[in-house]
Design an enzyme around this catalytic site. Structure first.
Site, PDB file in Angstrom:
ATOM      1  N   SER A 187     -13.465   0.666  -8.724  1.00 34.97           N
ATOM      2  CA  SER A 187     -14.590   0.874  -9.472  1.00 34.97           C
ATOM      3  C   SER A 187     -14.356   1.526 -10.753  1.00 34.97           C
ATOM      4  O   SER A 187     -14.757   1.227 -11.888  1.00 34.97           O
ATOM      5  CB  SER A 187     -15.980   1.286  -8.828  1.00 34.97           C
ATOM      6  N   GLU A 214      -7.436   8.572 -16.125  1.00 35.79           N
ATOM      7  CA  GLU A 214      -7.826   9.015 -14.829  1.00 35.79           C
ATOM      8  C   GLU A 214      -7.006  10.106 -14.469  1.00 35.79           C
ATOM      9  O   GLU A 214      -7.179  11.043 -13.863  1.00 35.79           O
ATOM     10  CB  GLU A 214      -7.659   7.733 -13.869  1.00 35.79           C
ATOM     11  N   GLU A 270       0.722  -1.150  -0.118  1.00 37.57           N
ATOM     12  CA  GLU A 270      -0.108   0.128  -0.092  1.00 37.57           C
ATOM     13  C   GLU A 270       0.721   1.073  -0.107  1.00 37.57           C
ATOM     14  O   GLU A 270       1.934   1.382   0.878  1.00 37.57           O
ATOM     15  CB  GLU A 270      -0.938   0.110   1.326  1.00 37.57           C
ATOM     16  N   SER A 330     -25.897   4.040 -17.960  1.00 36.44           N
ATOM     17  CA  SER A 330     -25.629   3.481 -16.815  1.00 36.44           C
ATOM     18  C   SER A 330     -27.047   3.014 -15.950  1.00 36.44           C
ATOM     19  O   SER A 330     -27.612   3.688 -15.682  1.00 36.44           O
ATOM     20  CB  SER A 330     -24.780   3.998 -15.918  1.00 36.44           C
ATOM     21  N   ASP A 343       2.929   1.956  -4.687  1.00 35.96           N
ATOM     22  CA  ASP A 343       3.059   2.142  -6.465  1.00 35.96           C
ATOM     23  C   ASP A 343       3.806   3.516  -7.027  1.00 35.96           C
ATOM     24  O   ASP A 343       4.527   3.366  -7.855  1.00 35.96           O
ATOM     25  CB  ASP A 343       1.630   1.920  -7.154  1.00 35.96           C
ATOM     26  N   ASP A 396      -4.445  -0.480 -10.265  1.00 39.04           N
ATOM     27  CA  ASP A 396      -5.842  -0.991 -10.165  1.00 39.04           C
ATOM     28  C   ASP A 396      -5.993  -1.255 -11.803  1.00 39.04           C
ATOM     29  O   ASP A 396      -6.387  -2.421 -11.997  1.00 39.04           O
ATOM     30  CB  ASP A 396      -6.731   0.285 -10.004  1.00 39.04           C
ATOM     31  N   GLY A 433     -18.078   2.998  -2.655  1.00 38.42           N
ATOM     32  CA  GLY A 433     -17.275   3.577  -1.407  1.00 38.42           C
ATOM     33  C   GLY A 433     -16.388   2.455  -0.988  1.00 38.42           C
ATOM     34  O   GLY A 433     -15.712   2.560   0.125  1.00 38.42           O
TER      35      GLY A 433
END
Length: 388
Positions: free
Chosen positions: A129, A163, A33, A67, A36, A175, A124
């Protein structure tokens, strides 16, 4: 799910052939964690929940996004000639950003698309996601626009770029990479400095992975995340005056102890120490799994939490309580906070015989100590993004 999505697609966009269905999973990071962006190793696995999408080519350059998770947003419409970010497009900016990135990278996209998305990742949780949405969109482009020379690694990288540059979120490669390359019953030991990777067996025959949502709102998380990155970058510059390294994770803990005095701030020393030791823990944890020693792996998870709490200072009272309560239960292999921190989730590996007790006791004691009601999700490893 495939036929249901096709039926819904035809209901929204009208009858016709050529509808394909795609899936990109979410991910869990077991250990590694805040490594990266420090050039270190991460150890994620894909899971069986994620983002489904149905798509059909158009003869013009129009793009339609819809969606099932956000019907109030309605149809988001754009075209290949105008993919500018628009706040009113909400979630639709994510796939728009991916298409924009593909075009900027020289990909020839000569057709419009009708797109329908559905995700079963609870909101959350911080389990990828947005990256799942980006990777599934990249896979659609590869397939529908005939971009056969685009690799899954490029899809992951383009998702990260979208992103970073389009959405303005400075996330790492973990991710999208884990989502693109996931493999059932395996985790990925990924070296983020060069994207080399190996699969490690994660066959949880008698254990389950449990995500626990603290339900603690994250305050100023982006600002705090930027602070940690800046502190690590400054520590790296200070160390580079005496040692030739490109990133903190090139150091072993022993070498770090010898050179840490070059870092002029006690806070930056702690941040750098976490980057160095977490990278080593991640490599050693993967080796433990290779040997089939799940309990040793759990000890590395626990040590990771303590480092995130004490050296990196991204935990919070709520996450600490969840982890402490987990550690008190016999049959818990390991437990730690997961993700950016300051709220969010923990990840725990729990023996099958202890799962019910884990959910009951951790939930009850957590609510007693915080007033918050935790949510629990038992997840399984799954494969990476694919055409269904």
């Amino acid at each position: 799910m495939k036929q249901q999505l096709v039926d819904k697609f035809l209901e929204i966009y009208g009858e016709g052939d050529g509808v394909n269905v795609y899936f990109a999973p979410g991910r869990v990071n077991l250990i590694g964690e805040h490594t990266d962006y420090n050039g270190g190793h991460v150890f994620p696995c894909a899971i069986t929940i994620g983002t489904y999408a149905a798509a059909r080519r158009r003869e013009d350059s129009v793009l339609h996004f819809y969606s099932l998770n956000d019907p109030d947003q309605g149809m988001v419409t754009a075209c290949l000639e105008d993919l500018a970010y628009r706040r009113k497009d909400g979630w639709g900016n994510y796939p728009k950003g991916v298409i924009q990135t593909f075009l900027q990278k020289g990909c020839q996209i000569s057709c419009g698309l009708d797109l329908l998305y559905y995700g079963d990742i609870p909101k959350g949780l911080g389990i990828g996601s947005s990256a799942s949405l980006e990777v599934v969109t990249g896979l659609i482009l590869k397939d529908m626009a005939g971009l056969s020379d685009i690799s899954m690694a490029e899809i992951a990288l383009f998702g990260q770029l979208a992103e970073n540059e389009y959405m303005g979120m400075k996330c790492g490669i973990m991710d999208p990479f884990a989502i693109a390359f996931g493999k059932k019953d395996h985790a990925i030991l990924l070296d983020t400095s060069n994207l080399s990777y190996v699969y490690a067996p994660l066959q949880l025959v008698h254990e389950k992975m449990i995500i626990t949502n603290s339900k603690k709102d994250r305050d100023f998380v982006d600002e705090r995340y930027r602070d940690r990155r800046a502190q690590c970058e400054e520590a790296l510059k200070e160390l580079q005056t005496v040692i030739s390294i490109r990133n903190l994770s090139e150091l072993t803990a022993e070498v770090f102890e010898e050179v840490q005095e070059m870092i002029k701030s006690p806070v930056r020393i702690r941040r750098a120490r976490h980057a160095v030791t977490e990278n080593q823990r991640t490599i050693q944890a993967a080796q433990a799994l290779e040997r089939g020693d799940i309990w040793e792996f759990g000890q590395f998870m626990n040590a990771s939490h303590l480092s995130l709490k004490e050296d990196y200072e991204v935990s919070c009272k709520e996450l600490d309580i969840l982890v402490e309560e987990a550690w008190n239960i016999e049959g818990v292999v390991g437990s730690r906070m997961m993700g950016a921190g300051f709220g969010g989730c923990t990840i725990s590996i729990v023996e099958d015989s202890a799962v019910s007790e884990f959910i009951d006791r951790v939930g009850r004691n957590y609510e007693k100590r915080t007033g918050l009601k935790a949510e629990f999700y038992v997840v399984e490893t799954g494969n990476g993004a694919a055409i269904l």
